[in-house]
Write an enzyme that holds these catalytic residues in place. Structure first.
Site, short mmCIF file in Angstrom:
data_model
loop_
_atom_site.label_atom_id
_atom_site.label_comp_id
_atom_site.label_asym_id
_atom_site.label_seq_id
_atom_site.Cartn_x
_atom_site.Cartn_y
_atom_site.Cartn_z
CE LYS A 182 -2.21 -1.03 3.98
NZ LYS A 182 -1.70 -2.25 3.91
NE ARG A 220 1.73 -5.08 10.88
CZ ARG A 220 2.70 -5.34 10.29
NH1 ARG A 220 3.95 -5.75 10.66
NH2 ARG A 220 2.98 -4.46 8.95
P1 AP5 Z 1 4.72 -1.99 1.56
O1 AP5 Z 1 4.09 -0.70 0.58
O2 AP5 Z 1 5.07 -1.35 2.93
O3 AP5 Z 1 3.72 -2.07 2.65
P2 AP5 Z 1 1.58 -1.55 3.02
O4 AP5 Z 1 1.03 -2.37 2.29
O5 AP5 Z 1 2.15 -0.37 3.26
O6 AP5 Z 1 2.49 -2.25 4.93
P3 AP5 Z 1 2.41 -2.43 5.79
O7 AP5 Z 1 2.68 -2.96 6.69
O8 AP5 Z 1 2.37 -0.84 6.13
O9 AP5 Z 1 0.80 -2.11 6.17
P4 AP5 Z 1 0.01 -2.04 7.89
O10 AP5 Z 1 -1.47 -2.09 7.08
O11 AP5 Z 1 0.32 -3.26 8.33
O12 AP5 Z 1 0.56 -0.84 7.70
P5 AP5 Z 1 0.02 0.37 8.82
O13 AP5 Z 1 1.43 1.00 9.18
O14 AP5 Z 1 -1.16 0.70 7.83
O15 AP5 Z 1 5.60 -2.85 1.31
C1 AP5 Z 1 5.97 -3.50 2.42
C2 AP5 Z 1 7.09 -4.67 2.15
O16 AP5 Z 1 7.10 -5.01 1.08
C3 AP5 Z 1 8.83 -3.31 1.11
O17 AP5 Z 1 9.77 -3.40 2.60
C4 AP5 Z 1 8.34 -3.54 -0.16
O18 AP5 Z 1 9.17 -2.61 -0.27
C5 AP5 Z 1 8.24 -4.30 0.35
N1 AP5 Z 1 7.09 -5.09 -1.62
C6 AP5 Z 1 6.26 -3.99 -1.69
N2 AP5 Z 1 5.44 -4.19 -2.87
C7 AP5 Z 1 6.22 -5.21 -3.55
C8 AP5 Z 1 5.53 -5.80 -4.60
N3 AP5 Z 1 5.37 -5.67 -5.87
N4 AP5 Z 1 6.89 -7.04 -4.48
C9 AP5 Z 1 8.28 -7.44 -3.89
N5 AP5 Z 1 7.95 -6.68 -2.81
C10 AP5 Z 1 7.45 -5.78 -2.09
O19 AP5 Z 1 -0.62 0.10 9.90
C11 AP5 Z 1 0.27 -0.11 11.22
C12 AP5 Z 1 -0.65 -0.10 12.78
O20 AP5 Z 1 -1.79 1.27 12.50
C13 AP5 Z 1 -1.92 -1.18 12.00
O21 AP5 Z 1 -1.47 -2.58 12.42
C14 AP5 Z 1 -2.89 -0.28 12.89
O22 AP5 Z 1 -2.31 -1.14 14.66
C15 AP5 Z 1 -2.43 0.95 13.07
N6 AP5 Z 1 -3.69 1.48 12.08
C16 AP5 Z 1 -3.25 2.37 10.95
N7 AP5 Z 1 -4.40 2.54 10.70
C17 AP5 Z 1 -5.75 2.36 11.09
C18 AP5 Z 1 -6.95 2.84 11.20
N8 AP5 Z 1 -7.56 2.81 10.44
N9 AP5 Z 1 -7.76 1.70 11.89
C19 AP5 Z 1 -7.17 1.26 13.06
N10 AP5 Z 1 -5.83 1.32 13.21
C20 AP5 Z 1 -5.13 1.37 12.45
#
Ligand code: AP5
Ligand code: MG
Length: 209
Positions: free
Chosen positions: A13, A166
Site C-alpha cells: 500500500k 496483523r
Molecule cells: P509496503 O508498501 O510498506 O506495504 P504496506 O501495505 O504499506 O504494509 P504495512 O505493513 O505498512 O501495512 P499495515 O497495514 O500493516 O501497516 P500500517 O502502517 O498501515 O511494502 C512492504 C514491503 O514489501 C516493503 O519492504 C516493500 O519494499 C516490499 N514490496 C512492496 N511491494 C512489493 C512488490 N510488488 N513485490 C515485492 N516486494 C514488494 O498500520 C500500522 C498499524 O497502525 C496497524 O497495525 C494498526 O495498529 C494501526 N492502524 C493504522 N491504520 C489504522 C486504522 N485505520 N484503524 C485502526 N488502526 C490503524
C-alpha cells in the site's frame, strides 16, 4: 480523485501510494504513518496507540475516524487524496462515506506467507517514510535511505509474531471491505504478487481509464 488503498500488511500500500501521489498530484494520508509519528512524539494519542500497534491490533474506530475527518479537511486534500490503511473496519468505511464520495477502492491482494517474508525483511526510513526490502527492494547503500540519506530502521511491529497478528486482524476486520466496495461498484483488485512497477502500471491504467 479520492482513493482508498486496501491490502494485508506488506501488500504494498505505502509503496504504491508514493507512486500514485506523484502521478496524480494527490495528498497522501497514511493512518499508520500518522500514528507512528504520534508514538514517536509521545503524545497522548501515541501513548494510547503504542501497545495496540505493537501487538498487531487496531486503534479504536472513534480515535482514527476523528483524525481522518480532520486531515481530509486540510488544503492539500482539495485536489484529492489517497488513504493508505483507512478504512480498516466497516464502521470506518461507513463513516468515510458520510464524509466524502470516493472514486475508487484499490485492493492489493497478496498471500499471507509471502507477506510475512516481506514484513520481516522490510526496512523503513524514519525521516521520509520510504520503504525498502532486504530481499526484493534493497537500498543502494545497505542501511541508508536512497531518497534522503537517513539510516534505515525496522518497524516495531515488523516481527514474525506481530506480523502474524496483523495478518489475522486484516482477515477478520478489514477483508470484509473488499465486498463492501465491490457492492458500491468502485473496487479495483490488483495482484500484489506482481512486481512493484507492474502493480503500479495496472492501478494507473485503471485510474486513467
Ligand atoms: P509496503 O508498501 O510498506 O506495504 P504496506 O501495505 O504499506 O504494509 P504495512 O505493513 O505498512 O501495512 P499495515 O497495514 O500493516 O501497516 P500500517 O502502517 O498501515 O511494502 C512492504 C514491503 O514489501 C516493503 O519492504 C516493500 O519494499 C516490499 N514490496 C512492496 N511491494 C512489493 C512488490 N510488488 N513485490 C515485492 N516486494 C514488494 O498500520 C500500522 C498499524 O497502525 C496497524 O497495525 C494498526 O495498529 C494501526 N492502524 C493504522 N491504520 C489504522 C486504522 N485505520 N484503524 C485502526 N488502526 C490503524
Ligand atoms: Mg504501509
Amino acid at each position: 480523485m479520492r482513493l482508498v488503498l486496501i491490502g494485508a500488511p506488506a501488500a504494498g500500500k505505502g509503496t504504491q501510494a508514493r507512486k500514485l501521489i506523484d502521478r496524480f498530484q494527490l495528498a497522501y494520508i497514511s493512518t499508520g504513518d500518522m500514528l507512528r509519528e504520534e508514538v514517536s512524539r509521545g503524545t497522548e494519542l501515541g501513548n494510547k496507540a503504542k501497545s495496540v500497534m505493537a501487538s498487531g491490533g487496531l486503534v479504536s474506530d472513534e480515535l482514527i475516524i476523528a483524525i481522518v475527518n480532520e486531515r481530509i479537511k486540510q488544503d492539500d486534500c482539495k485536489n484529492g487524496f489517497i488513504l493508505d490503511g483507512f478504512p480498516r473496519t466497516t464502521v470506518q468505511a461507513e463513516k468515510l462515506d458520510e464524509m466524502v464520495k470516493l472514486d475508487k477502492a484499490v485492493y492489493i491482494n497478496a498471500p499471507d506467507d509471502i507477506m510475512l517474508e516481506r514484513i520481516t525483511a522490510r526496512e523503513t526510513c524514519p525521516k521520509c517514510g520510504a520503504s525498502y526490502n532486504k530481499i526484493s527492494l534493497p537500498s543502494k547503500k545497505a542501511g541508508i535511505c536512497d531518497v534522503c540519506g537517513e539510516g534505515l530502521t525496522q518497524r516495531k511491529d515488523d516481527t514474525l509474531e506481530a506480523g502474524k497478528a496483523r495478518l489475522a486482524t486484516f482477515h477478520e476486520q478489514s477483508e470484509p471491505l473488499v465486498e463492501y466496495y465491490k457492492k458500491q461498484g468502485i473496487l479495483f483488485e490488483v495482484d500484489g504478487m506482481l512486481g512493484v512497477e507492474e502493480v503500479s502500471k495496472a492501478i494507473i491504467a485503471e485510474l486513467e481509464a
